[in-house]
Design an enzyme around this catalytic site. Sequence first.
Site, PDB file in Angstrom:
ATOM      1  N   SER A 217      66.697  26.619  83.002  1.00  0.00           N
ATOM      2  CA  SER A 217      66.011  27.729  83.646  1.00  0.00           C
ATOM      3  C   SER A 217      65.858  27.515  85.144  1.00  0.00           C
ATOM      4  CB  SER A 217      64.616  27.911  83.020  1.00  0.00           C
ATOM      5  OG  SER A 217      63.922  26.682  82.996  1.00  0.00           O
TER       6      SER A 217
ATOM      7  N   ASN B  54      62.974  33.128  87.048  1.00  0.00           N
ATOM      8  CA  ASN B  54      61.936  32.124  87.296  1.00  0.00           C
ATOM      9  C   ASN B  54      61.627  31.940  88.775  1.00  0.00           C
ATOM     10  OD1 ASN B  54      61.077  31.309  84.669  1.00  0.00           O
ATOM     11  ND2 ASN B  54      63.081  30.388  84.369  1.00  0.00           N
TER      12      ASN B  54
ATOM     13  N   HIS C  63      71.611  31.296  80.676  1.00  0.00           N
ATOM     14  CA  HIS C  63      70.157  31.210  80.534  1.00  0.00           C
ATOM     15  C   HIS C  63      69.588  32.368  79.725  1.00  0.00           C
ATOM     16  CE1 HIS C  63      65.926  31.389  82.468  1.00  0.00           C
ATOM     17  NE2 HIS C  63      65.912  30.626  81.394  1.00  0.00           N
TER      18      HIS C  63
ATOM     19  N   GLU D 155      70.749  35.478  81.848  1.00  0.00           N
ATOM     20  CA  GLU D 155      71.209  35.185  83.207  1.00  0.00           C
ATOM     21  C   GLU D 155      72.496  34.365  83.132  1.00  0.00           C
ATOM     22  OE1 GLU D 155      67.650  34.839  86.453  1.00  0.00           O
ATOM     23  OE2 GLU D 155      67.698  33.256  84.956  1.00  0.00           O
TER      24      GLU D 155
END
Length: 291
Positions: A119, A190, A140, A152
């Site tokens: 992440s 994130n 991800h 992702e």
Amino acid sequence: MTIQKIGIIGAGQMGNGIAHVMALADYDVVLNDVSQQALDSAIESIEKNMARQVSKGKIPAEAMSTAMARITPTLALADVGATDLVIEAATERETIKQAIFDELLPHLLPHTILTSNTSSISITRLASRTDRPERFMGFHFMNPVPVMQLVELIRGIATDKETYAACHGVVERLNKTAASAEDFPAFIVNRILMPMINEAVYTLYEGVGSVQSIDLSLKLGANHPMGPLELADFIGLDTCLAIMNVLHDGLADTKYRPCPLLTKYVEAGWLGRKTQRGFYDYRGETPVPTR
């Protein structure tokens, strides 16, 4: 290239969720972990989650039995090598991920694509230690994998177009949506989400609001489905701290400095739902704020 057999390293919450959706999409899955208990728990979780989907009419019962038969659990990392695509979903620590790829390399097929579900960690750096940086990228998934629609896709500096296209094709077969991210610390989701959670912890740390008032404010004031501290507990406070450290180290900006209170909770072993205590105490019938 055609991808049909997928290896997943790590049978935790993310790994078993990835195995779940891959098997339902008719991929053959080899699920690896260092712990037999983790593998047994993963298979149990997948069965329970698929059964819930059957009961809600989201998948037919025969799809569940077919999907479960496609998953092969194994303690031998070498078994993962004989696949078309490997998704590493181990602990969010770079040294662990590097060690896994180092051990896996001798067992890979010439065409195998390597990916990491990291992440936040640099894809370029992870890829550089392998024999195939052009066939390495970030893959991800969001948590919980069977529910969340986004994936992702992160290209390292050496990732080639064919690798990206193959992984994008897998996302489409899962009926999920791919978002392309550049290889900078924490990527897109994130990079935005974790500083918000960290700021919520600072708001608690500085006494601006209680756990309950902070979460209530974001749920009712910003229409978030879950408050930031509740979400942090769901993600895992150790994971939140690890990502903030990656942001702070990688971008060298003080705005990414992890809140000391977040560090304190992790030091106490209060990591959220998975340890029954975090910003909330989950040991009773209903969660109770710990501050």
